[in-house]
Enzyme design. Structure first.
Site, PDB file in Angstrom:
ATOM      1  N   ARG A  85       0.819  -1.220   0.000  1.00  0.00           N
ATOM      2  CA  ARG A  85       0.000   0.000   0.000  1.00  0.00           C
ATOM      3  C   ARG A  85       0.850   1.266   0.000  1.00  0.00           C
ATOM      4  O   ARG A  85       0.503   2.260  -0.619  1.00  0.00           O
ATOM      5  CB  ARG A  85      -0.899   0.037   1.243  1.00  0.00           C
ATOM      6  CG  ARG A  85      -2.080  -0.873   1.160  1.00  0.00           C
ATOM      7  CD  ARG A  85      -3.003  -0.644   2.355  1.00  0.00           C
ATOM      8  NE  ARG A  85      -3.784  -1.841   2.583  1.00  0.00           N
ATOM      9  CZ  ARG A  85      -4.849  -2.188   1.882  1.00  0.00           C
ATOM     10  NH1 ARG A  85      -5.253  -1.438   0.888  1.00  0.00           N
ATOM     11  NH2 ARG A  85      -5.506  -3.293   2.154  1.00  0.00           N
ATOM     12  N   MET A 124     -12.262   2.102  -4.380  1.00  0.00           N
ATOM     13  CA  MET A 124     -12.402   0.906  -3.556  1.00  0.00           C
ATOM     14  C   MET A 124     -11.058   0.389  -3.013  1.00  0.00           C
ATOM     15  O   MET A 124     -10.861  -0.825  -2.917  1.00  0.00           O
ATOM     16  CB  MET A 124     -13.128  -0.191  -4.348  1.00  0.00           C
ATOM     17  CG  MET A 124     -14.492   0.232  -4.864  1.00  0.00           C
ATOM     18  SD  MET A 124     -15.622   0.874  -3.599  1.00  0.00           S
ATOM     19  CE  MET A 124     -16.299  -0.661  -2.988  1.00  0.00           C
ATOM     20  N   ILE A 137      -8.445   0.599   0.368  1.00  0.00           N
ATOM     21  CA  ILE A 137      -8.281   1.088   1.748  1.00  0.00           C
ATOM     22  C   ILE A 137      -7.006   1.928   1.787  1.00  0.00           C
ATOM     23  O   ILE A 137      -5.983   1.543   1.218  1.00  0.00           O
ATOM     24  CB  ILE A 137      -8.212  -0.101   2.722  1.00  0.00           C
ATOM     25  CG1 ILE A 137      -9.538  -0.856   2.622  1.00  0.00           C
ATOM     26  CG2 ILE A 137      -7.871   0.373   4.138  1.00  0.00           C
ATOM     27  CD1 ILE A 137     -10.074  -1.432   3.874  1.00  0.00           C
ATOM     28  N   LEU A 138      -7.092   3.087   2.418  1.00  0.00           N
ATOM     29  CA  LEU A 138      -5.952   4.004   2.446  1.00  0.00           C
ATOM     30  C   LEU A 138      -5.237   3.929   3.795  1.00  0.00           C
ATOM     31  O   LEU A 138      -5.875   3.711   4.834  1.00  0.00           O
ATOM     32  CB  LEU A 138      -6.452   5.430   2.192  1.00  0.00           C
ATOM     33  CG  LEU A 138      -7.104   5.612   0.806  1.00  0.00           C
ATOM     34  CD1 LEU A 138      -7.894   6.919   0.743  1.00  0.00           C
ATOM     35  CD2 LEU A 138      -6.061   5.548  -0.303  1.00  0.00           C
ATOM     36  N   HIS A 153     -20.430   7.037   0.842  1.00  0.00           N
ATOM     37  CA  HIS A 153     -20.601   5.641   1.261  1.00  0.00           C
ATOM     38  C   HIS A 153     -22.087   5.283   1.150  1.00  0.00           C
ATOM     39  O   HIS A 153     -22.947   6.056   1.590  1.00  0.00           O
ATOM     40  CB  HIS A 153     -20.115   5.466   2.704  1.00  0.00           C
ATOM     41  CG  HIS A 153     -20.215   4.049   3.173  1.00  0.00           C
ATOM     42  ND1 HIS A 153     -19.353   3.058   2.730  1.00  0.00           N
ATOM     43  CD2 HIS A 153     -21.105   3.441   3.997  1.00  0.00           C
ATOM     44  CE1 HIS A 153     -19.709   1.907   3.285  1.00  0.00           C
ATOM     45  NE2 HIS A 153     -20.755   2.111   4.062  1.00  0.00           N
ATOM     46  N   GLU A 200     -10.492   6.499  10.623  1.00  0.00           N
ATOM     47  CA  GLU A 200     -11.469   5.466  10.956  1.00  0.00           C
ATOM     48  C   GLU A 200     -12.231   5.084   9.681  1.00  0.00           C
ATOM     49  O   GLU A 200     -12.781   5.962   9.005  1.00  0.00           O
ATOM     50  CB  GLU A 200     -12.454   6.063  11.969  1.00  0.00           C
ATOM     51  CG  GLU A 200     -13.336   5.060  12.646  1.00  0.00           C
ATOM     52  CD  GLU A 200     -14.366   5.778  13.552  1.00  0.00           C
ATOM     53  OE1 GLU A 200     -15.232   5.087  14.076  1.00  0.00           O
ATOM     54  OE2 GLU A 200     -14.275   7.010  13.693  1.00  0.00           O
ATOM     55  N   ASP A 248     -14.782   4.518   7.021  1.00  0.00           N
ATOM     56  CA  ASP A 248     -16.144   5.025   6.870  1.00  0.00           C
ATOM     57  C   ASP A 248     -16.605   5.792   8.117  1.00  0.00           C
ATOM     58  O   ASP A 248     -17.791   5.805   8.463  1.00  0.00           O
ATOM     59  CB  ASP A 248     -17.130   3.897   6.505  1.00  0.00           C
ATOM     60  CG  ASP A 248     -16.775   3.262   5.163  1.00  0.00           C
ATOM     61  OD1 ASP A 248     -16.325   3.989   4.271  1.00  0.00           O
ATOM     62  OD2 ASP A 248     -16.929   2.038   5.025  1.00  0.00           O
TER      63      ASP A 248
HETATM   64  C1  GAR Z   1     -21.410   4.136  -5.299  1.00  0.00           C
HETATM   65  O1  GAR Z   1     -22.615   3.509  -4.960  1.00  0.00           O
HETATM   66  C2  GAR Z   1     -20.644   4.523  -4.048  1.00  0.00           C
HETATM   67  O2  GAR Z   1     -21.474   4.935  -2.991  1.00  0.00           O
HETATM   68  C3  GAR Z   1     -19.962   3.231  -3.715  1.00  0.00           C
HETATM   69  O3  GAR Z   1     -19.536   2.726  -4.951  1.00  0.00           O
HETATM   70  C4  GAR Z   1     -20.455   3.152  -5.966  1.00  0.00           C
HETATM   71  C5  GAR Z   1     -19.659   3.770  -7.087  1.00  0.00           C
HETATM   72  O4  GAR Z   1     -20.461   4.038  -8.211  1.00  0.00           O
HETATM   73  N1  GAR Z   1     -18.868   3.452  -2.812  1.00  0.00           N
HETATM   74  C6  GAR Z   1     -18.477   2.577  -1.897  1.00  0.00           C
HETATM   75  O5  GAR Z   1     -19.001   1.493  -1.744  1.00  0.00           O
HETATM   76  C7  GAR Z   1     -17.297   3.033  -1.051  1.00  0.00           C
HETATM   77  N2  GAR Z   1     -17.119   2.169   0.073  1.00  0.00           N
HETATM   78  P1  GAR Z   1     -19.970   5.028  -9.339  1.00  0.00           P
HETATM   79  O6  GAR Z   1     -18.583   4.532  -9.784  1.00  0.00           O
HETATM   80  O7  GAR Z   1     -20.983   4.861 -10.438  1.00  0.00           O
HETATM   81  O8  GAR Z   1     -19.919   6.389  -8.778  1.00  0.00           O
END
Ligand code: GAR
Length: 198
Positions: free
Chosen positions: A66, A91, A93-94, A110, A144, A146
């Protein structure tokens, strides 16, 4: 002067598009970079079509290192010199070090009503929990997962016979309202939370 916004994506980039679309002449911010951690993210070509500088920093060659991945990420970001970073379906983790570098400047969306359902599979978990409402949250990114101060939430009703994909589809519509509304305020220095109802 407009605030410079970098948007980090991993997938289709529909939230990125909603943010970019909202950044018109009257907006206090402008998009300066779309960055994906995967070359096949549909959002990259959407950014290209809109003439927004875009780059892929593929995480795979780093094989789970990472720190090395984030060093490349930081290089690309520092070139773009963003005032604000929007994670929009990013997607990865940082590390705490990366988050610390951009603390106070990084937002995330989120797909749940935080603090409920941190992590993955939020639609499935909302259904399993028997929730009557579901929703999404835009928050500041802190160490933390989310966690971090909530800047806005939007809710939708959970209907009888809803499936995971029904919820995902209906929630995305609200995500596209919420994230731009929050960014507009945040870029103007206003961190008071927004609540949206369908
Ligand atoms: C969205 O629903 C966002 O809330 C979710 O990924 C999707 C991306 O859609 N994010 C997460 O789950 C972050 N943990 P998009 O690429 O069409 O914006």
């Amino acid at each position: 002067m407009k605030k410079r916004v970098a948007i980090l994506i991993s997938g289709g980039g529909s939230n990125m598009e909603a943010l970019v679309q909202d950044m018109d002449k009257t907006h206090p911010a402008e998009p300066v970079l779309v960055l994906s951690n995967t070359p096949d993210a549909g959002g990259l070509s959407k950014a290209e079509a809109r003439g927004i500088p875009n780059v892929c920093v593929d995480h795979r060659p780093f094989k789970g290192d990472r720190v090395a991945f984030e060093a490349e990420l930081t290089k690309a970001l520092e070139l773009a010199a963003p005032d604000i970073i929007c994670l929009a379906g990013f997607m990865r983790i940082l590390t705490p070090e990366f988050i610390e570098r951009w603390q106070g400047k990084m937002l995330n969306i989120h797909p749940s009503i935080l603090p409920l359902f941190r992590g993955l599979h939020t639609h499935k978990r909302a259904l399993e929990a028997g929730m009557a409402v579901h929703g999404c949250t835009v928050h500041e990114v802190t160490g933390e997962l989310d966690g971090g101060p909530i800047l806005g939430q939007a809710v939708i009703p959970v209907k009888e016979n809803d499936t995971e994909s029904d919820l995902a589809e209906r929630l995305l519509v609200q995500e596209h309202r919420l994230y731009p509304a929050v960014l507009r305020k945040f870029a103007a220095g206003d961190r008071t939370p927004i609540t949206l109802f369908p």
